[in-house]
Design a protein around this motif. Structure first.
Motif, PDB file in Angstrom:
ATOM      1  N   LEU A  87      46.554  -6.724  13.645  1.00  0.00           N
ATOM      2  CA  LEU A  87      46.217  -7.886  12.830  1.00  0.00           C
ATOM      3  C   LEU A  87      45.961  -9.079  13.742  1.00  0.00           C
ATOM      4  O   LEU A  87      46.458  -9.149  14.858  1.00  0.00           O
ATOM      5  CB  LEU A  87      47.355  -8.210  11.865  1.00  0.00           C
ATOM      6  CG  LEU A  87      47.620  -7.230  10.718  1.00  0.00           C
ATOM      7  CD1 LEU A  87      48.802  -7.717   9.888  1.00  0.00           C
ATOM      8  CD2 LEU A  87      46.397  -7.050   9.840  1.00  0.00           C
ATOM      9  N   ASN A 130      57.563  -8.785   5.512  1.00  0.00           N
ATOM     10  CA  ASN A 130      56.872  -9.940   4.931  1.00  0.00           C
ATOM     11  C   ASN A 130      57.768 -11.169   4.929  1.00  0.00           C
ATOM     12  O   ASN A 130      58.169 -11.672   3.868  1.00  0.00           O
ATOM     13  CB  ASN A 130      56.374  -9.628   3.518  1.00  0.00           C
ATOM     14  CG  ASN A 130      55.475 -10.730   2.965  1.00  0.00           C
ATOM     15  OD1 ASN A 130      54.916 -11.520   3.726  1.00  0.00           O
ATOM     16  ND2 ASN A 130      55.330 -10.780   1.641  1.00  0.00           N
ATOM     17  N   GLN A 158      58.277 -14.908   7.349  1.00  0.00           N
ATOM     18  CA  GLN A 158      57.954 -15.789   8.471  1.00  0.00           C
ATOM     19  C   GLN A 158      58.985 -16.914   8.501  1.00  0.00           C
ATOM     20  O   GLN A 158      59.024 -17.752   7.597  1.00  0.00           O
ATOM     21  CB  GLN A 158      56.553 -16.371   8.310  1.00  0.00           C
ATOM     22  CG  GLN A 158      55.474 -15.332   8.021  1.00  0.00           C
ATOM     23  CD  GLN A 158      55.218 -14.432   9.200  1.00  0.00           C
ATOM     24  OE1 GLN A 158      54.806 -14.870  10.264  1.00  0.00           O
ATOM     25  NE2 GLN A 158      55.481 -13.142   9.026  1.00  0.00           N
ATOM     26  N   ASN A 204      51.074 -10.611  17.434  1.00  0.00           N
ATOM     27  CA  ASN A 204      50.149  -9.767  16.684  1.00  0.00           C
ATOM     28  C   ASN A 204      50.730  -8.386  16.427  1.00  0.00           C
ATOM     29  O   ASN A 204      50.531  -7.797  15.356  1.00  0.00           O
ATOM     30  CB  ASN A 204      48.824  -9.644  17.440  1.00  0.00           C
ATOM     31  CG  ASN A 204      48.100 -10.967  17.573  1.00  0.00           C
ATOM     32  OD1 ASN A 204      48.255 -11.853  16.745  1.00  0.00           O
ATOM     33  ND2 ASN A 204      47.327 -11.114  18.632  1.00  0.00           N
ATOM     34  N   GLU A 219      53.614  -8.688  13.748  1.00  0.00           N
ATOM     35  CA  GLU A 219      53.052  -8.936  12.420  1.00  0.00           C
ATOM     36  C   GLU A 219      52.382  -7.674  11.884  1.00  0.00           C
ATOM     37  O   GLU A 219      52.470  -7.366  10.689  1.00  0.00           O
ATOM     38  CB  GLU A 219      52.042 -10.087  12.478  1.00  0.00           C
ATOM     39  CG  GLU A 219      52.616 -11.434  12.904  1.00  0.00           C
ATOM     40  CD  GLU A 219      53.466 -12.082  11.830  1.00  0.00           C
ATOM     41  OE1 GLU A 219      53.839 -11.408  10.846  1.00  0.00           O
ATOM     42  OE2 GLU A 219      53.764 -13.283  11.962  1.00  0.00           O
ATOM     43  N   THR A 220      51.726  -6.927  12.750  1.00  0.00           N
ATOM     44  CA  THR A 220      51.066  -5.700  12.329  1.00  0.00           C
ATOM     45  C   THR A 220      52.078  -4.675  11.831  1.00  0.00           C
ATOM     46  O   THR A 220      51.867  -4.011  10.809  1.00  0.00           O
ATOM     47  CB  THR A 220      50.260  -5.100  13.498  1.00  0.00           C
ATOM     48  OG1 THR A 220      49.243  -6.031  13.903  1.00  0.00           O
ATOM     49  CG2 THR A 220      49.596  -3.793  13.091  1.00  0.00           C
ATOM     50  N   GLY A 247      55.167  -7.524   9.611  1.00  0.00           N
ATOM     51  CA  GLY A 247      54.913  -8.767   8.896  1.00  0.00           C
ATOM     52  C   GLY A 247      56.057  -9.745   9.093  1.00  0.00           C
ATOM     53  O   GLY A 247      56.386 -10.518   8.183  1.00  0.00           O
ATOM     54  N   TRP A 253      49.935 -19.034  14.336  1.00  0.00           N
ATOM     55  CA  TRP A 253      50.482 -18.435  13.119  1.00  0.00           C
ATOM     56  C   TRP A 253      49.557 -18.610  11.916  1.00  0.00           C
ATOM     57  O   TRP A 253      49.851 -18.132  10.834  1.00  0.00           O
ATOM     58  CB  TRP A 253      51.864 -19.012  12.813  1.00  0.00           C
ATOM     59  CG  TRP A 253      52.969 -18.246  13.476  1.00  0.00           C
ATOM     60  CD1 TRP A 253      53.748 -17.270  12.905  1.00  0.00           C
ATOM     61  CD2 TRP A 253      53.410 -18.365  14.827  1.00  0.00           C
ATOM     62  NE1 TRP A 253      54.642 -16.785  13.840  1.00  0.00           N
ATOM     63  CE2 TRP A 253      54.456 -17.439  15.022  1.00  0.00           C
ATOM     64  CE3 TRP A 253      53.019 -19.157  15.909  1.00  0.00           C
ATOM     65  CZ2 TRP A 253      55.109 -17.284  16.236  1.00  0.00           C
ATOM     66  CZ3 TRP A 253      53.667 -19.010  17.117  1.00  0.00           C
ATOM     67  CH2 TRP A 253      54.691 -18.088  17.269  1.00  0.00           C
ATOM     68  N   ASP A 306      46.781 -17.207  11.306  1.00  0.00           N
ATOM     69  CA  ASP A 306      46.241 -15.922  10.845  1.00  0.00           C
ATOM     70  C   ASP A 306      47.183 -15.209   9.877  1.00  0.00           C
ATOM     71  O   ASP A 306      46.761 -14.261   9.198  1.00  0.00           O
ATOM     72  CB  ASP A 306      45.982 -14.996  12.034  1.00  0.00           C
ATOM     73  CG  ASP A 306      44.821 -15.470  12.903  1.00  0.00           C
ATOM     74  OD1 ASP A 306      43.908 -16.111  12.349  1.00  0.00           O
ATOM     75  OD2 ASP A 306      44.831 -15.212  14.124  1.00  0.00           O
ATOM     76  N   TYR A 307      48.444 -15.668   9.809  1.00  0.00           N
ATOM     77  CA  TYR A 307      49.440 -14.945   9.003  1.00  0.00           C
ATOM     78  C   TYR A 307      49.960 -15.789   7.849  1.00  0.00           C
ATOM     79  O   TYR A 307      51.070 -15.589   7.373  1.00  0.00           O
ATOM     80  CB  TYR A 307      50.575 -14.483   9.916  1.00  0.00           C
ATOM     81  CG  TYR A 307      50.053 -13.666  11.074  1.00  0.00           C
ATOM     82  CD1 TYR A 307      49.541 -12.394  10.848  1.00  0.00           C
ATOM     83  CD2 TYR A 307      49.999 -14.182  12.356  1.00  0.00           C
ATOM     84  CE1 TYR A 307      49.018 -11.645  11.891  1.00  0.00           C
ATOM     85  CE2 TYR A 307      49.474 -13.440  13.402  1.00  0.00           C
ATOM     86  CZ  TYR A 307      48.984 -12.176  13.169  1.00  0.00           C
ATOM     87  OH  TYR A 307      48.448 -11.433  14.196  1.00  0.00           O
ATOM     88  N   PHE A 347      51.248 -14.028   4.683  1.00  0.00           N
ATOM     89  CA  PHE A 347      52.615 -13.525   4.649  1.00  0.00           C
ATOM     90  C   PHE A 347      53.540 -14.642   4.168  1.00  0.00           C
ATOM     91  O   PHE A 347      53.242 -15.826   4.314  1.00  0.00           O
ATOM     92  CB  PHE A 347      53.049 -13.048   6.030  1.00  0.00           C
ATOM     93  CG  PHE A 347      52.397 -11.757   6.457  1.00  0.00           C
ATOM     94  CD1 PHE A 347      52.157 -10.748   5.546  1.00  0.00           C
ATOM     95  CD2 PHE A 347      52.030 -11.550   7.772  1.00  0.00           C
ATOM     96  CE1 PHE A 347      51.559  -9.554   5.931  1.00  0.00           C
ATOM     97  CE2 PHE A 347      51.437 -10.371   8.175  1.00  0.00           C
ATOM     98  CZ  PHE A 347      51.193  -9.364   7.245  1.00  0.00           C
ATOM     99  N   LEU A 356      43.910  -9.435   3.079  1.00  0.00           N
ATOM    100  CA  LEU A 356      44.205 -10.257   4.242  1.00  0.00           C
ATOM    101  C   LEU A 356      42.932 -10.518   5.036  1.00  0.00           C
ATOM    102  O   LEU A 356      42.492 -11.644   5.197  1.00  0.00           O
ATOM    103  CB  LEU A 356      45.247  -9.555   5.124  1.00  0.00           C
ATOM    104  CG  LEU A 356      46.592  -9.262   4.456  1.00  0.00           C
ATOM    105  CD1 LEU A 356      47.512  -8.510   5.403  1.00  0.00           C
ATOM    106  CD2 LEU A 356      47.256 -10.551   3.985  1.00  0.00           C
TER     107      LEU A 356
END
Length: 464
Positions: free
Chosen positions: A45, A139, A141, A318, A321-322, A325, A361, A363-364, A367, A429
């Motif tokens: 991700l 999931n 953060q 990355n 998160e992949t 999450g 962050w 890109d996420y 989440f 996403l």
């Protein structure tokens, strides 16, 4: 099959079948000089990334070309990460895949997937070797403030020298307003780990009025409060219970030197009797999340928000998160209160912190932003969950055991899209990747070909 490292070049030259298995056409005698790294989209991700010299080790670290053992790859291979040659001649493949019939062979040229950084790469490789991937994630953060000194600020002389303010005024006028701006801009939630007493030898105790006032400020901003355990593990329990009798602390931060099972034996009581989570510093060899003991969850800090975000930091982000999450950014207030250099001033630290959170962050954002207590609940559900799934034509059937209210999954598809979902909510996403929130213990996902034109990216068919 996954090769987590490239064998010695002499061994490769002597074994033709091994070279064929790994998709290697030729092995040049010398290392290639590399000045950057190109991570292509598809494996992790976060999408495609180009890391230049300053990104690799940071502006204060090594800023030179470095040598990489390399190979010229055969046709039919696919490169996921490559070193950018200093002379712009040939790229050095760092992670690639060879296909032999229906089998997939992955090769990693370097130490890029060792420790817990490798979990996202492994998930990505499983996806690349199959028609789809569907697996549970946490999931969550987290954004955490460590060693909040508001109840008992110290080092007044140094704060006056640097800011012409008392320590209390530095945090009230500069630090907290800045942290709240970043929290709101990045749509993060915050957990603040209080350090009620920094000096356990003066018998003076922290300021009760200041602590109560600070707790009101945190509650107004919907910030969760936990406790930072000092290096000696000594808390003034009576003081906390007396000043904050109605607040239930659910998390404790253990810094360096405070672990070794100490918390398991701590005589928590009153407002500390329901501690559920221990937060610890990052350790590349440790599990990111797990059980500390039979009742308490352990969560690892994944990134130091004060530090410059380098290539390895981003690769770790990355990858985590992949696979999960999950991430946990932390900033330690002691670095402001007890600066070691001119780089530890609030202005410089805040610029780095704000840039990190609002850039890397971003890109996420799909989440969930969580406090430590919220991520604790999601981790418990994640660890207890058992899932099985199978695909029948265009329908994926997902069965869950030990399901509790909700569970999160990452669904990755090759050139397909989600047409319908029963028993879950879902969100796209990026192209090919979907966040699925199961609301029942049986989920059906109907997929089909993408109806909209797909922009063709020939990097997906990179061949050497």
């Amino acid at each position: 099959m996954i090769f987590c490292g490239l064998p010695d070049r002499q061994q490769l030259r002597q074994h033709t079948q091994l070279k064929k298995l790994m998709g290697i056409r030729e092995i040049p005698p010398d290392d290639i000089r590399v000045e950057g790294i190109h991570l292509y989209a598809g494996l992790l991700l976060g999408g495609e990334k180009l890391y230049k010299q300053d990104d690799l080790w940071g502006k204060t670290g090594q800023n030179k070309e470095f040598g990489v053992p390399w190979c010229r790859l055969a046709s039919g291979t696919k490169t996921y990460m490559a070193g950018i040659s200093a002379k712009k001649e040939e790229a050095a493949a760092l992670i690639w895949r060879n296909s032999i019939g229906e089998a997939r062979v992955f090769i990693v040229n370097g130490d890029y997937i060792y420790g817990n950084v490798g979990i996202g790469f492994l998930e990505g490789m499983m996806y690349e070797a199959d028609s789809y991937a569907l697996y549970p994630i946490i999931n969550a953060q987290n954004l955490v403030v460590l060693n909040d000194p508001a109840p008992a600020c110290g080092n007044e002389e140094e704060m006056m020298r640097l800011y012409s303010r008392t320590p209390q005024a530095v945090f009230q006028d500069l630090v907290w307003p800045g942290l709240f701006v970043t929290m709101e801009k990045s749509k993060k939630k915050m957990t603040c780990m209080l350090e009620p007493q920094q000096n356990h030898t003066d018998h003076a105790g922290p300021d009760s009025n200041r602590l109560v006032s600070h707790m009101k400020l945190l509650q107004e901003r919907f910030v969760e409060a936990g406790i930072s355990e000092s290096i000696t593990g000594k808390y003034d329990y009576d003081y906390i219970n007396k000043v904050l009798p109605d607040y239930e602390f659910l998390s404790v931060y253990q810094g360096a030197g405070a672990g070794n099972g100490h918390t398991e034996q701590m005589p928590y009581g009153g407002t500390l009797s329901n501690v559920r989570t221990i937060l610890t510093d990052y350790d590349h060899a440790d599990l990111l999340v797990g059980y500390y003991n039979q009742n308490i969850i352990k969560q690892l800090i994944t990134h130091n928000g004060w530090n410059e975000h380098t290539f390895y930091d981003d690769l770790r982000l990355n990858s985590m998160e992949t696979a999960l999450g999950y991430s946990c950014i932390a900033v330690d207030m002691n670095r402001i209160l007890y600066p070691q250099s001119e780089d530890d001033t609030w202005e410089k630290l805040y610029d780095v912190f704000s840039g990190n959170v609002n850039t890397y962050w971003k890109d996420y954002e799909s989440f969930a932003a969580t406090t430590l207590a919220e991520s604790d609940l999601r981790i418990r559900r994640f660890l207890a969950l058992r899932d099985t799934h199978e695909r029948d034509g265009d329908v994926i059937h997902l069965e869950l055991e030990n399901f509790d209210s909700e569970a999160f999954f990452l669904l990755c598809l090759h050139g397909e899209t989600v047409k319908d979902v029963q028993g879950a909510q879902y969100e796209r996403l990026v192209q090919g990747d979907w966040l699925v929130q199961a609301t029942q213990d049986h989920v059906t996902i109907t997929v089909g070909e993408e109806t909209k034109p797909i922009f063709y990216d020939n990097s997906a068919d990179r061949q050497e």
